[in-house]
Design a protein around this motif. Structure first.
Motif, PDB file in Angstrom:
ATOM      1  N   GLY A  18      67.332  92.705 139.821  1.00 34.15           N
ATOM      2  CA  GLY A  18      66.957  93.381 138.580  1.00 34.15           C
ATOM      3  C   GLY A  18      66.317  92.438 137.582  1.00 34.15           C
ATOM      4  O   GLY A  18      65.358  92.798 136.886  1.00 34.15           O
ATOM      5  N   ALA A  19      66.839  91.202 137.490  1.00 36.77           N
ATOM      6  CA  ALA A  19      66.274  90.222 136.566  1.00 36.77           C
ATOM      7  C   ALA A  19      64.847  89.848 136.961  1.00 36.77           C
ATOM      8  O   ALA A  19      63.956  89.741 136.108  1.00 36.77           O
ATOM      9  CB  ALA A  19      67.151  88.978 136.530  1.00 36.77           C
TER      10      ALA A  19
ATOM     11  N   GLN B 103      62.534  92.684 136.099  1.00 34.18           N
ATOM     12  CA  GLN B 103      62.336  92.751 134.651  1.00 34.18           C
ATOM     13  C   GLN B 103      61.367  91.675 134.186  1.00 34.18           C
ATOM     14  O   GLN B 103      60.457  91.935 133.395  1.00 34.18           O
ATOM     15  CB  GLN B 103      63.676  92.604 133.936  1.00 34.18           C
ATOM     16  CG  GLN B 103      63.559  92.682 132.409  1.00 34.18           C
ATOM     17  CD  GLN B 103      64.866  92.340 131.705  1.00 34.18           C
ATOM     18  OE1 GLN B 103      65.487  91.319 131.997  1.00 34.18           O
ATOM     19  NE2 GLN B 103      65.291  93.202 130.799  1.00 34.18           N
TER      20      GLN B 103
ATOM     21  N   ASP C   7      57.829  92.482 135.164  1.00 32.82           N
ATOM     22  CA  ASP C   7      57.254  93.523 134.316  1.00 32.82           C
ATOM     23  C   ASP C   7      56.787  92.973 132.976  1.00 32.82           C
ATOM     24  O   ASP C   7      55.858  93.499 132.361  1.00 32.82           O
ATOM     25  CB  ASP C   7      58.283  94.634 134.084  1.00 32.82           C
ATOM     26  CG  ASP C   7      58.497  95.505 135.317  1.00 32.82           C
ATOM     27  OD1 ASP C   7      57.650  95.447 136.225  1.00 32.82           O
ATOM     28  OD2 ASP C   7      59.515  96.217 135.371  1.00 32.82           O
TER      29      ASP C   7
ATOM     30  N   PRO D 222      65.253  87.065 128.461  1.00 33.55           N
ATOM     31  CA  PRO D 222      65.695  88.467 128.442  1.00 33.55           C
ATOM     32  C   PRO D 222      67.153  88.572 128.872  1.00 33.55           C
ATOM     33  O   PRO D 222      67.631  87.776 129.688  1.00 33.55           O
ATOM     34  CB  PRO D 222      64.753  89.142 129.453  1.00 33.55           C
ATOM     35  CG  PRO D 222      63.537  88.272 129.491  1.00 33.55           C
ATOM     36  CD  PRO D 222      64.032  86.870 129.279  1.00 33.55           C
TER      37      PRO D 222
ATOM     38  N   GLU E 247      68.929  90.521 130.833  1.00 32.08           N
ATOM     39  CA  GLU E 247      69.244  90.649 132.253  1.00 32.08           C
ATOM     40  C   GLU E 247      69.038  89.329 132.986  1.00 32.08           C
ATOM     41  O   GLU E 247      69.821  88.944 133.853  1.00 32.08           O
ATOM     42  CB  GLU E 247      68.382  91.747 132.888  1.00 32.08           C
ATOM     43  CG  GLU E 247      68.701  92.035 134.349  1.00 32.08           C
ATOM     44  CD  GLU E 247      70.010  92.772 134.546  1.00 32.08           C
ATOM     45  OE1 GLU E 247      70.342  93.079 135.706  1.00 32.08           O
ATOM     46  OE2 GLU E 247      70.713  93.040 133.550  1.00 32.08           O
TER      47      GLU E 247
ATOM     48  N   TRP F 104      66.985  95.981 144.175  1.00 33.43           N
ATOM     49  CA  TRP F 104      66.953  96.541 142.820  1.00 33.43           C
ATOM     50  C   TRP F 104      67.167  98.054 142.862  1.00 33.43           C
ATOM     51  O   TRP F 104      67.969  98.609 142.118  1.00 33.43           O
ATOM     52  CB  TRP F 104      65.621  96.207 142.165  1.00 33.43           C
ATOM     53  CG  TRP F 104      65.372  96.889 140.852  1.00 33.43           C
ATOM     54  CD1 TRP F 104      66.066  96.718 139.686  1.00 33.43           C
ATOM     55  CD2 TRP F 104      64.348  97.844 140.568  1.00 33.43           C
ATOM     56  NE1 TRP F 104      65.534  97.504 138.683  1.00 33.43           N
ATOM     57  CE2 TRP F 104      64.477  98.206 139.195  1.00 33.43           C
ATOM     58  CE3 TRP F 104      63.328  98.419 141.315  1.00 33.43           C
ATOM     59  CZ2 TRP F 104      63.625  99.124 138.587  1.00 33.43           C
ATOM     60  CZ3 TRP F 104      62.483  99.332 140.703  1.00 33.43           C
ATOM     61  CH2 TRP F 104      62.638  99.676 139.359  1.00 33.43           C
TER      62      TRP F 104
ATOM     63  N   ASP G 162      71.486 100.123 138.120  1.00 30.83           N
ATOM     64  CA  ASP G 162      70.913  99.696 136.851  1.00 30.83           C
ATOM     65  C   ASP G 162      70.342 100.849 136.038  1.00 30.83           C
ATOM     66  O   ASP G 162      69.516 100.645 135.165  1.00 30.83           O
ATOM     67  CB  ASP G 162      69.802  98.664 137.098  1.00 30.83           C
ATOM     68  CG  ASP G 162      70.324  97.413 137.794  1.00 30.83           C
ATOM     69  OD1 ASP G 162      71.493  97.066 137.551  1.00 30.83           O
ATOM     70  OD2 ASP G 162      69.588  96.810 138.566  1.00 30.83           O
TER      71      ASP G 162
END
Length: 402
Positions: A29-30, A33, A36, A48, A50, A120, A125
């Protein structure tokens, strides 16, 4: 990957019994992120939330295992992600979780891998991780309300066959009567293409999977599809520049990953089965399953195609194929190239398949075509049976890495 400190009981031990499975979800997930937000090669404090959580939990996991070398910053953690396969991380994970080429960040392109996206999407999440399913379910609802299964098939074909649209092509879809029920949804599916895909004023699509290629810093081009890269250097498809590149759109990554990718495999499999003389329907019953195969004697197979890199995650996602439209036998299918890239792909799937799947068998596309040809040649009785031996518990002599 260090040997597990304990072994879950039984052949289907719960992955969540291993302390660091959730950490891999957090790491994935990190990475998503951060990707993105921009390039994975440059970040500054504050990180960030996460990403900071992923860093803190990784450091803690290393310290708990007495590992002296730990990532001290986000750049160091990202370096681990593209320089160390996950099986070499000092984490307590299932013995068949990862192999030697399983990275969270691609070493060449420095972008999240297909494996990273799969972890992910299988995490917890929230809504963002289920974007692809929400889009597909919304399309089903809109097309059902319009009493138009043809519209749903047109929508799915668009996502499979045209993951990249020029501004002119997007305007053309607005005049397609079959796509009328899903026009507003298409605005959520397609987004402007980042400049990271541009090189020398041009954008180039892959001649195999039709998605945009990523230019590499050292020259050359990179395709985001694992199965495509295993076939060799990506052939160039369309070259878009000037007026064509203005207003260029591409599908959101979850849709490219979990709709376009498997969809390419579905269309290819349909063509092979049709060439045998079989009747093959794509996405019947508003996508109840992917392929409905009808034999001359009226026998019907229901097929779902899964182009997943990680067979363990695929096994844990397995569930029975929906009962309508009716069929006689059902199974899941994975592209042969995907299975060959992972040692014992089918066995790892079976070992991790949950009881709720009811023994749902998995075959490669080549195996399915062979079984179909055999049935056409006179073979009778159930063909889509799981002939695998009973799964065995992980070896006590150490992890059986897949």
């Amino acid at each position: 990957m260090s040997p597990a400190s304990h072994t879950p009981t039984g052949a289907h031990g719960n992955w969540l019994d291993y302390p660091d499975v959730r950490l891999v979800h957090t790491l994935a997930g990190a990475v998503i992120q951060l990707a993105d937000l921009g390039t994975l090669s440059a970040f500054s404090l504050p990180y960030p939330a996460e990403a900071q959580r992923a860093l803190d939990r990784t450091v803690l996991a290393c310290l708990m295992r007495g590992v002296e070398e730990v990532p001290r910053s986000l750049p160091e953690l990202l370096f681990w992600c593209h320089s160390r396969p996950l099986e070499d991380w000092p984490l307590d994970l299932p013995p068949d979780a990862f192999g030697p080429d399983d990275f969270l960040v691609d070493p060449e392109a420095l972008v999240p891998t297909q494996l990273c996206h799969e972890w992910w999407i299988r995490g917890r999440d929230g809504g963002a991780a289920h974007f692809d399913r929400e889009v597909v379910h919304t399309a089903m609802r809109l097309c059902r309300n319009a009493s138009s299964p043809e519209s749903y098939v047109a929508f799915r074909r668009l996502l499979v066959e045209r993951p990249v649209l020029t501004g002119v092509e997007r305007f053309e879809t607005e005049t397609d009567l079959y796509l009328a029920p899903v026009q507003e949804l298409l605005d959520q599916c397609y987004a402007a293409v980042p400049v990271s895909y541009e090189y020398g004023g041009a954008y180039i699509t892959c001649g195999r999977c039709l998605t945009l290629l990523t230019p590499l810093a050292g020259g050359g081009w990179w395709c985001e599809r694992d199965r495509c890269r295993r076939r060799g250097a990506p052939p160039h498809g369309r070259t878009l520049y000037g007026a064509e590149a203005a207003g260029l759109l591409q599908l959101a990554r979850p849709l490219r990953q979990f709709v376009t990718g498997p969809g390419r495999a579905e269309v290819e499999l349909q063509a092979r089965l049709t060439a045998l003389g079989l009747q093959v329907q794509l996405w019947p019953g508003f996508d109840a399953y992917d392929l409905r195969i009808s034999f001359p004697d009226g026998h019907v197979w229901a097929i779902d195609v899964k182009d997943w890199k990680h067979p363990g995650l695929l096994g844990r996602a397995a569930q029975p194929v929906r009962a309508e439209p009716p069929y006689d036998e059902a199974c899941w299918v994975v592209p042969r190239e995907q299975a060959e890239a992972h040692r014992d792909y089918l066995g790892t799937y079976r070992r991790n398949r949950l009881a709720v799947a009811g023994g749902l068998p998995l075959f490669t596309d080549d195996q399915l075509v062979t079984l179909a040809a055999a049935r056409l040649g006179g073979a009778r009785g159930p063909q889509l049976k799981d002939h695998s031996p009973r799964p065995q518990p992980p070896s006590k002599n150490g992890p059986d890495r897949a």
